[in-house]
Every structure is written in structure tokens, then in C-alpha cells.
Design a protein around this motif. Sequence first.
Motif, PDB file in Angstrom:
ATOM      1  N   ALA A 281       9.821  -1.388  -3.359  1.00  0.00           N
ATOM      2  CA  ALA A 281       8.655  -1.160  -2.631  1.00  0.00           C
ATOM      3  C   ALA A 281       7.858  -2.485  -2.601  1.00  0.00           C
ATOM      4  O   ALA A 281       7.555  -2.854  -1.758  1.00  0.00           O
ATOM      5  CB  ALA A 281       7.714  -0.200  -3.372  1.00  0.00           C
ATOM      6  N   ARG A 282       8.030  -3.048  -3.896  1.00  0.00           N
ATOM      7  CA  ARG A 282       7.414  -4.448  -3.935  1.00  0.00           C
ATOM      8  C   ARG A 282       8.191  -5.434  -3.135  1.00  0.00           C
ATOM      9  O   ARG A 282       7.186  -6.388  -2.652  1.00  0.00           O
ATOM     10  CB  ARG A 282       7.644  -5.107  -5.384  1.00  0.00           C
ATOM     11  CG  ARG A 282       6.126  -4.986  -6.171  1.00  0.00           C
ATOM     12  CD  ARG A 282       6.486  -5.457  -7.469  1.00  0.00           C
ATOM     13  NE  ARG A 282       7.176  -4.404  -8.393  1.00  0.00           N
ATOM     14  CZ  ARG A 282       7.563  -4.699  -9.658  1.00  0.00           C
ATOM     15  NH1 ARG A 282       7.328  -6.001 -10.053  1.00  0.00           N
ATOM     16  NH2 ARG A 282       8.013  -3.600 -10.389  1.00  0.00           N
ATOM     17  N   SER A 283       9.249  -5.394  -2.703  1.00  0.00           N
ATOM     18  CA  SER A 283       9.985  -6.419  -1.837  1.00  0.00           C
ATOM     19  C   SER A 283       9.770  -6.133  -0.465  1.00  0.00           C
ATOM     20  O   SER A 283      10.239  -7.106   0.270  1.00  0.00           O
ATOM     21  CB  SER A 283      11.548  -6.368  -2.085  1.00  0.00           C
ATOM     22  OG  SER A 283      11.993  -5.142  -1.829  1.00  0.00           O
ATOM     23  N   LYS A 284       9.032  -5.123  -0.096  1.00  0.00           N
ATOM     24  CA  LYS A 284       9.016  -4.944   1.242  1.00  0.00           C
ATOM     25  C   LYS A 284       7.888  -5.914   2.085  1.00  0.00           C
ATOM     26  O   LYS A 284       6.757  -6.449   1.185  1.00  0.00           O
ATOM     27  CB  LYS A 284       8.091  -3.325   1.653  1.00  0.00           C
ATOM     28  CG  LYS A 284       9.248  -2.264   1.800  1.00  0.00           C
ATOM     29  CD  LYS A 284       8.507  -0.992   1.943  1.00  0.00           C
ATOM     30  CE  LYS A 284       9.398  -0.067   2.167  1.00  0.00           C
ATOM     31  NZ  LYS A 284       8.626   1.331   2.389  1.00  0.00           N
ATOM     32  N   ARG A 285       8.235  -6.284   3.186  1.00  0.00           N
ATOM     33  CA  ARG A 285       7.493  -7.396   3.708  1.00  0.00           C
ATOM     34  C   ARG A 285       6.714  -6.659   4.761  1.00  0.00           C
ATOM     35  O   ARG A 285       6.689  -5.753   5.120  1.00  0.00           O
ATOM     36  CB  ARG A 285       8.278  -8.508   4.636  1.00  0.00           C
ATOM     37  CG  ARG A 285       9.281  -9.355   3.694  1.00  0.00           C
ATOM     38  CD  ARG A 285       9.731 -10.240   4.765  1.00  0.00           C
ATOM     39  NE  ARG A 285       8.663 -11.145   5.030  1.00  0.00           N
ATOM     40  CZ  ARG A 285       8.966 -12.178   6.031  1.00  0.00           C
ATOM     41  NH1 ARG A 285      10.193 -12.252   6.564  1.00  0.00           N
ATOM     42  NH2 ARG A 285       7.791 -12.823   6.728  1.00  0.00           N
ATOM     43  N   ASN A 286       5.448  -7.273   4.790  1.00  0.00           N
ATOM     44  CA  ASN A 286       4.372  -6.864   5.748  1.00  0.00           C
ATOM     45  C   ASN A 286       4.819  -7.423   7.012  1.00  0.00           C
ATOM     46  O   ASN A 286       4.648  -8.359   7.532  1.00  0.00           O
ATOM     47  CB  ASN A 286       2.790  -7.610   5.332  1.00  0.00           C
ATOM     48  CG  ASN A 286       1.798  -7.028   6.233  1.00  0.00           C
ATOM     49  OD1 ASN A 286       2.007  -6.239   7.224  1.00  0.00           O
ATOM     50  ND2 ASN A 286       0.556  -7.066   5.577  1.00  0.00           N
TER      51      ASN A 286
ATOM     52  N   ALA B  21      -0.683  -9.929  -6.226  1.00  0.00           N
ATOM     53  CA  ALA B  21       0.432  -8.623  -5.968  1.00  0.00           C
ATOM     54  C   ALA B  21       0.989  -8.818  -4.765  1.00  0.00           C
ATOM     55  O   ALA B  21       0.437  -9.490  -3.850  1.00  0.00           O
ATOM     56  CB  ALA B  21      -0.442  -7.346  -6.127  1.00  0.00           C
ATOM     57  N   SER B  22       2.328  -8.438  -4.858  1.00  0.00           N
ATOM     58  CA  SER B  22       3.163  -8.600  -3.411  1.00  0.00           C
ATOM     59  C   SER B  22       2.408  -7.661  -2.363  1.00  0.00           C
ATOM     60  O   SER B  22       1.918  -6.484  -2.800  1.00  0.00           O
ATOM     61  CB  SER B  22       4.422  -8.317  -3.565  1.00  0.00           C
ATOM     62  OG  SER B  22       4.631  -7.017  -3.674  1.00  0.00           O
ATOM     63  N   PRO B  23       2.499  -7.926  -0.977  1.00  0.00           N
ATOM     64  CA  PRO B  23       1.952  -6.848  -0.109  1.00  0.00           C
ATOM     65  C   PRO B  23       2.707  -5.350  -0.403  1.00  0.00           C
ATOM     66  O   PRO B  23       2.035  -4.485  -0.149  1.00  0.00           O
ATOM     67  CB  PRO B  23       2.415  -7.602   1.440  1.00  0.00           C
ATOM     68  CG  PRO B  23       2.325  -9.045   0.935  1.00  0.00           C
ATOM     69  CD  PRO B  23       2.764  -9.153  -0.414  1.00  0.00           C
ATOM     70  N   GLY B  24       3.799  -5.696  -0.523  1.00  0.00           N
ATOM     71  CA  GLY B  24       4.538  -4.375  -0.774  1.00  0.00           C
ATOM     72  C   GLY B  24       4.187  -3.373  -1.774  1.00  0.00           C
ATOM     73  O   GLY B  24       3.857  -2.283  -1.861  1.00  0.00           O
ATOM     74  N   ALA B  25       3.605  -4.093  -2.846  1.00  0.00           N
ATOM     75  CA  ALA B  25       3.075  -3.320  -3.941  1.00  0.00           C
ATOM     76  C   ALA B  25       1.633  -2.928  -3.820  1.00  0.00           C
ATOM     77  O   ALA B  25       1.392  -1.563  -4.235  1.00  0.00           O
ATOM     78  CB  ALA B  25       2.864  -4.404  -5.378  1.00  0.00           C
ATOM     79  N   LEU B  26       0.889  -3.714  -2.953  1.00  0.00           N
ATOM     80  CA  LEU B  26      -0.382  -3.153  -2.454  1.00  0.00           C
ATOM     81  C   LEU B  26      -0.128  -1.882  -1.631  1.00  0.00           C
ATOM     82  O   LEU B  26      -0.912  -0.724  -1.479  1.00  0.00           O
ATOM     83  CB  LEU B  26      -1.177  -4.049  -1.847  1.00  0.00           C
ATOM     84  CG  LEU B  26      -1.375  -5.319  -2.729  1.00  0.00           C
ATOM     85  CD1 LEU B  26      -2.303  -6.053  -1.739  1.00  0.00           C
ATOM     86  CD2 LEU B  26      -2.222  -4.758  -4.009  1.00  0.00           C
ATOM     87  N   PHE B  27       0.844  -2.027  -0.679  1.00  0.00           N
ATOM     88  CA  PHE B  27       1.011  -0.790   0.105  1.00  0.00           C
ATOM     89  C   PHE B  27       1.507   0.413  -0.628  1.00  0.00           C
ATOM     90  O   PHE B  27       1.033   1.402  -0.105  1.00  0.00           O
ATOM     91  CB  PHE B  27       2.290  -1.424   1.222  1.00  0.00           C
ATOM     92  CG  PHE B  27       2.601  -0.420   2.153  1.00  0.00           C
ATOM     93  CD1 PHE B  27       1.899  -0.252   3.280  1.00  0.00           C
ATOM     94  CD2 PHE B  27       3.600   0.555   1.923  1.00  0.00           C
ATOM     95  CE1 PHE B  27       2.309   0.819   4.248  1.00  0.00           C
ATOM     96  CE2 PHE B  27       4.031   1.464   2.888  1.00  0.00           C
ATOM     97  CZ  PHE B  27       3.350   1.666   3.969  1.00  0.00           C
ATOM     98  N   TRP B  28       2.210  -0.014  -1.702  1.00  0.00           N
ATOM     99  CA  TRP B  28       2.642   1.323  -2.442  1.00  0.00           C
ATOM    100  C   TRP B  28       1.625   2.134  -3.148  1.00  0.00           C
ATOM    101  O   TRP B  28       1.414   3.215  -3.088  1.00  0.00           O
ATOM    102  CB  TRP B  28       3.826   0.945  -3.451  1.00  0.00           C
ATOM    103  CG  TRP B  28       4.453   1.842  -4.328  1.00  0.00           C
ATOM    104  CD1 TRP B  28       5.351   2.810  -4.104  1.00  0.00           C
ATOM    105  CD2 TRP B  28       4.002   2.072  -5.521  1.00  0.00           C
ATOM    106  NE1 TRP B  28       5.743   3.701  -4.881  1.00  0.00           N
ATOM    107  CE2 TRP B  28       4.901   3.472  -5.921  1.00  0.00           C
ATOM    108  CE3 TRP B  28       3.040   1.876  -6.352  1.00  0.00           C
ATOM    109  CZ2 TRP B  28       4.720   4.071  -7.182  1.00  0.00           C
ATOM    110  CZ3 TRP B  28       2.703   2.623  -7.517  1.00  0.00           C
ATOM    111  CH2 TRP B  28       3.706   3.440  -8.041  1.00  0.00           C
ATOM    112  N   VAL B  29       0.889   1.395  -3.540  1.00  0.00           N
ATOM    113  CA  VAL B  29      -0.435   1.910  -4.220  1.00  0.00           C
ATOM    114  C   VAL B  29      -1.138   2.613  -3.408  1.00  0.00           C
ATOM    115  O   VAL B  29      -1.849   3.897  -3.478  1.00  0.00           O
ATOM    116  CB  VAL B  29      -1.363   0.825  -5.003  1.00  0.00           C
ATOM    117  CG1 VAL B  29      -2.607   1.304  -5.505  1.00  0.00           C
ATOM    118  CG2 VAL B  29      -0.470   0.162  -6.196  1.00  0.00           C
ATOM    119  N   LEU B  30      -1.509   1.899  -2.154  1.00  0.00           N
ATOM    120  CA  LEU B  30      -2.308   2.510  -1.033  1.00  0.00           C
ATOM    121  C   LEU B  30      -1.515   3.808  -0.553  1.00  0.00           C
ATOM    122  O   LEU B  30      -2.147   4.872  -0.256  1.00  0.00           O
ATOM    123  CB  LEU B  30      -2.347   1.464   0.036  1.00  0.00           C
ATOM    124  CG  LEU B  30      -3.215   1.954   1.271  1.00  0.00           C
ATOM    125  CD1 LEU B  30      -4.741   1.997   0.550  1.00  0.00           C
ATOM    126  CD2 LEU B  30      -3.324   0.663   2.280  1.00  0.00           C
TER     127      LEU B  30
END
Lengths: 198, 101
Positions: free
Chosen positions: A85-90, A135-144
Motif C-alpha cells: 500500500a505504501r509503495s502505491k503512487r498517486n 508519509a508516502s502518498p500510498g500510506a495516507l491513501f491506505w489510512v484514508l
Amino acid sequence: MCPESSPVSAKRCASSWVAYEIQFEELFPASSGSHAVDRGVRRSANSSHFRGACKEQPETAGGRFSSGEGRQIGYAEIAKAPENARSKRNPFENDADAVTAGRKLFEQHCAECHGNMAVGGKKGPSLREEEVQRASPGALFWVLTNGVVRRGMPVWSKVPEPQRWQIVSFLKSLRETEHVSSLKLPINGNVANITPCR
Amino acid sequence: MGANHPLALRASPNRCNFCRENFIAGVEMYGGLGDADSFGLNITSHYLAPALAWNLPSGWTLRLSPGFGLNDNSHGLVLRWGVSREFAGFGEAVRQFLGRL
């Protein structure tokens, strides 16, 4: 009044009939405090904060996350994001429109808890802190996407994925706007000069 | 049962009421399942209905769904419409109120 007004054998009744339904929907987690009649979009109580509501900013002063508590509670969830999830790019990286759209979505969905300009509120921590901005965008996306349910942050998977990425774009842009004295942001389709709350 | 989808997944940068992302289109099917004495599809009416919802940025949602009867027990057309509003923080307010009692 039609005596056989139920959908069963409705055609036997010659006249029209009117039915009504009332739905009461509890959005979990309960601590998010949202109730809905049928369905609707969450409305931010601070939706007009870009029109001169900077005076509301001191909400962090007595807020639940005003001290280091936010670091211990809210930010720890970011580190729990799995590697994939963390490695996902926005997909909206470097897209200025995505930042503006993300800010609009932030006002609708997030500002109620995280406060005006994401400086933190009674329910949610500041999203301008290093823990979030690093934080990486992927990590924020995961929390969201998954929420922090036991801490009161709802799961936002009901918001379409592109819109969640737009919110992430906005959050990541906060670091860049941190030291900008004024911004040009569209309000009701018009560009206006806005001084960020400090 | 039914399915729906927003007309646009990506939000537009402007504040607007008529942006495509504010509209949700779908289709639903509903009907009777009998009564307390006889559960089943016998002598029940059923409808197939396209549905359109409009989420206003102010928090209101308008829904319109014209249903078309699928069998002899159904009306030819049933028009369903609805207005809804989410009250953010209502549950928290109730909890606080009850906590004070």
C-alpha cells in the motif's frame, strides 16, 4: 384511501397509492457521530472557512489532539500501512487541479474533525505534522481508505478512489503551502486571494 | 436490489452543484415477497427502475426513480422520489445529551 395499498396485489386497487419510507442510518464507528436519513454526503461544518474564518483556528488549543497525544494515537496508524500500500503512487502526482479538488473534498469530508486548514481539531490530529507530511502518498491513501475505526476515524472507502487520491494530493500540498503567505484558490469558480490560517 | 455508480469518479476543482461527480446513476429492482402467511413470489408485484441521485454540496440528496411494472400484479409505472440529509455530529450530540442525564 386504497384498502389494498401494499405492493401485493396492488393492481386490484384502481386508484393511485402513495407510500413513504423513513430510513435511519448509523454510520460506524459510532464515535464519528454521524447519523443520516437515508443517504447523503457529509457536510463540513467548516465549509466556509476559506471566507475569513481564520479566527476559528484556535480550536487546536483545547482540542483532544492539541498536545502530543495526536502523535501517539493518530499518526501511529500511518506506520501500519502494509508495504504494497505504501509503495502505491498517486496517479494525480503533480496535478494542480487534483490539489484544488482535494481541498474541496477535504472541506466536505475531513475538515469537521481535522479542522480548518488541517491544523487539527477536537476529534482529529493535525495533518500538517511531519509524521503526515513525511508519509508516502500510498500510506495516507491506505489510512484514508481503511480508517482508524477504534479511534473514531471512519472508513472512507465509500468515497471513489480517484477522489481519495485527490485528498491525498491536497494533504501532501500542505507542506508546500506551509510557508506561503497567500494562496490563489478558486471559490465558487472564482479565483480569490486567501491568507492561510496560522 | 440494485447497483449504482457516480457519473464521474474524479472530483472537479471547482465548487459546483451540477458537476458530474455529484450525480449517481443506477438501476434497482424491487417487489413483494409475500406476507406473513405466505412467503414467496406468488401474487406479488415487481418493478425495475432506473435511479438517479443528486448529491448537493450543501449536504442534501435528491433521488428520483421511475419504476416499471414487470408482471400483471404490478402498476405500469411507480414514481419514487426522495429527499435526504445527513446530520453530521448528531449521534455525538445525542450521546453527550444522554450523558448529562
